[in-house]
Motif scaffolding. Structure first.
Motif, mmCIF file in Angstrom:
data_model
loop_
_atom_site.group_PDB
_atom_site.id
_atom_site.type_symbol
_atom_site.label_atom_id
_atom_site.label_comp_id
_atom_site.label_asym_id
_atom_site.label_seq_id
_atom_site.Cartn_x
_atom_site.Cartn_y
_atom_site.Cartn_z
ATOM 1 N N LEU A 39 -8.473 1.023 -4.915
ATOM 2 C CA LEU A 39 -8.904 1.923 -3.603
ATOM 3 C C LEU A 39 -7.438 2.193 -3.160
ATOM 4 N N LEU A 40 -6.548 1.404 -3.159
ATOM 5 C CA LEU A 40 -5.190 1.505 -2.492
ATOM 6 C C LEU A 40 -4.415 2.544 -3.069
ATOM 7 N N TYR A 41 -4.631 3.179 -4.366
ATOM 8 C CA TYR A 41 -4.246 4.294 -4.880
ATOM 9 C C TYR A 41 -4.503 5.744 -4.131
ATOM 10 N N ASP A 42 -5.768 5.495 -3.666
ATOM 11 C CA ASP A 42 -6.243 6.697 -2.936
ATOM 12 C C ASP A 42 -6.405 6.647 -1.695
ATOM 13 N N HIS A 43 -6.171 5.455 -1.059
ATOM 14 C CA HIS A 43 -6.474 5.292 0.587
ATOM 15 C C HIS A 43 -5.431 4.556 1.213
ATOM 16 N N ASN B 31 1.839 2.091 3.884
ATOM 17 C CA ASN B 31 2.840 2.906 4.773
ATOM 18 C C ASN B 31 3.634 3.286 3.594
ATOM 19 N N TYR B 32 4.142 4.720 3.814
ATOM 20 C CA TYR B 32 5.282 5.440 2.940
ATOM 21 C C TYR B 32 6.607 4.791 2.942
ATOM 22 N N LYS B 33 7.158 4.349 1.644
ATOM 23 C CA LYS B 33 8.410 3.772 1.635
ATOM 24 C C LYS B 33 9.365 4.622 0.794
ATOM 25 N N PRO B 34 10.281 5.168 1.435
ATOM 26 C CA PRO B 34 11.352 5.972 0.503
ATOM 27 C C PRO B 34 12.172 5.351 -0.357
ATOM 28 N N ALA B 35 12.519 6.114 -1.534
ATOM 29 C CA ALA B 35 13.345 5.446 -2.229
ATOM 30 C C ALA B 35 14.822 4.678 -1.557
ATOM 31 N N LEU C 108 -2.291 -16.289 9.952
ATOM 32 C CA LEU C 108 -2.442 -15.860 8.614
ATOM 33 C C LEU C 108 -1.250 -14.918 8.129
ATOM 34 N N ILE C 109 -0.680 -15.381 7.220
ATOM 35 C CA ILE C 109 0.583 -14.709 6.646
ATOM 36 C C ILE C 109 0.464 -14.069 5.366
ATOM 37 N N PHE C 110 0.616 -12.779 5.112
ATOM 38 C CA PHE C 110 0.643 -11.991 3.908
ATOM 39 C C PHE C 110 1.766 -11.795 3.333
ATOM 40 N N THR C 111 2.028 -11.915 2.057
ATOM 41 C CA THR C 111 3.455 -11.711 1.384
ATOM 42 C C THR C 111 3.062 -10.587 0.325
ATOM 43 N N CYS C 112 3.566 -9.524 0.384
ATOM 44 C CA CYS C 112 3.322 -8.207 -0.347
ATOM 45 C C CYS C 112 3.703 -8.149 -1.786
ATOM 46 N N ASP C 113 2.996 -7.864 -2.958
ATOM 47 C CA ASP C 113 3.395 -7.931 -4.307
ATOM 48 C C ASP C 113 4.087 -6.838 -4.607
ATOM 49 N N GLU C 114 5.420 -6.725 -4.746
ATOM 50 C CA GLU C 114 6.222 -5.461 -4.740
ATOM 51 C C GLU C 114 6.206 -4.884 -6.310
ATOM 52 N N SER C 115 5.343 -5.583 -7.130
ATOM 53 C CA SER C 115 5.569 -5.415 -8.605
ATOM 54 C C SER C 115 4.846 -3.925 -8.912
ATOM 55 N N VAL C 116 3.635 -3.809 -8.034
ATOM 56 C CA VAL C 116 2.894 -2.516 -8.327
ATOM 57 C C VAL C 116 3.059 -1.550 -7.037
ATOM 58 N N ASN C 117 3.482 -0.336 -7.647
ATOM 59 C CA ASN C 117 3.697 0.937 -6.673
ATOM 60 C C ASN C 117 2.280 1.673 -6.721
ATOM 61 N N TYR C 118 1.596 1.770 -5.304
ATOM 62 C CA TYR C 118 0.511 2.486 -5.243
ATOM 63 C C TYR C 118 0.799 4.123 -4.897
ATOM 64 N N LEU C 119 1.954 4.346 -4.994
ATOM 65 C CA LEU C 119 2.165 5.779 -4.619
ATOM 66 C C LEU C 119 2.023 6.581 -6.008
ATOM 67 N N LYS C 120 1.022 7.564 -6.068
ATOM 68 C CA LYS C 120 0.704 8.283 -7.235
ATOM 69 C C LYS C 120 1.816 9.211 -7.604
ATOM 70 N N ASP D 29 -16.223 -0.250 7.160
ATOM 71 C CA ASP D 29 -16.090 1.134 7.448
ATOM 72 C C ASP D 29 -17.027 1.537 6.086
ATOM 73 N N GLY D 30 -17.525 0.789 5.190
ATOM 74 C CA GLY D 30 -18.337 1.009 4.130
ATOM 75 C C GLY D 30 -17.609 1.578 2.796
ATOM 76 N N LEU D 31 -16.259 1.606 2.944
ATOM 77 C CA LEU D 31 -15.210 1.986 1.707
ATOM 78 C C LEU D 31 -15.451 1.007 0.533
ATOM 79 N N LEU D 32 -15.040 -0.231 0.760
ATOM 80 C CA LEU D 32 -14.870 -1.238 -0.046
ATOM 81 C C LEU D 32 -16.321 -1.663 -0.772
#
Length: 221
Positions: free
Chosen positions: A10-14, A28-32, A113-125, A58-61
């Motif tokens: 879902l993160l690829y489209d939402h 959030n968009y992150k530039p080069a 609660l602490i979240f650490t993002c996995d930067e190996s995947v790029n969800y920006l199409k 919200d019913g999406l998931l």
């Protein structure tokens, strides 16, 4: 049920995917970006963060899980809330929850609660196919070129123009004559030279007397 793959899809489209009763993942968009320390260039991407306050359904998931698993919405609801209950229990025990392709969740010492993002995947199409590249800096070496012929440094010799030494000698002589005349007028006798005032004038006149041109008779026819 492992719901991480459904969230990842879902993160690829939402830009926001909410786990009811648990929290939401926000993109959030992150530039080069250029990393001058590690010499890497990263393409544009989506930066994924976690917001604990986004808990409303919200019913999406749930709809996405129901379609993918071919189950009813209510069954999807039960499966998600079962995952939320077991995950909260593990977090309270101090364990870490790994959501594949999304990141990791854990509680810190204060219970937040602490979240650490996995930067190996790029969800920006729009960045599909682009990857982080390494650009090593170019080191240019300076080379010195030596000519085969040695360069001889020329020294300038100072030469006086013609006639200059004669002028200098005349100036010195006139200065000396004037000095002699001053001494004679004051009554000082210059015995070694045996000169009086008239003799000095005669000497100067002789030295600077212009040479008379020699006249040669012109032969007649």
């Amino acid at each position: 049920m492992d719901i991480s793959k459904y969230i990842s899809e879902l993160l690829y489209d939402h830009d926001c995917v909410i786990i009811p009763g648990f929290g939401g993942f926000v993109c959030n968009y992150k530039p080069a970006e250029v990393h001058p320390v590690v010499n890497t260039i990263s393409p544009p991407s989506k930066a994924v963060s976690f917001n604990r306050n986004l808990r409303s359904n919200d019913g999406l998931l749930l709809n996405h899980i129901a379609v993918q698993e071919q189950i009813s919405f209510d069954d999807a609801f039960v499966s998600v809330y079962a995952w939320v209950g077991s995950t909260n229990t593990l977090l309270q025990k101090g364990e870490e929850i790994n959501l594949r392709g999304i990141g990791k969740l854990h509680n810190n010492i204060e219970g937040n609660l602490i979240f650490t993002c996995d930067e190996s995947v790029n969800y920006l199409k729009s960045s599909f196919g682009l990857r982080t590249i390494t650009a090593a800096p170019v080191v240019r070496e300076r080379t010195l070129e030596f000519s085969e012929k040695p360069v001889v440094q020329q020294t300038q010799q100072f030469t006086l123009p013609k006639g200059t030494w004669r002028i200098a000698a005349a100036v010195l002589l006139i200065g000396a004559m004037v000095t002699f005349l001053q001494l004679m007028r004051t009554g000082v006798e210059i015995k070694p030279l045996n000169l009086d005032e008239a003799g000095v004038f005669n000497l100067v006149s002789t030295l600077f007397k212009a040479a008379e041109p020699e006249l040669k008779p012109i032969p007649l026819g």
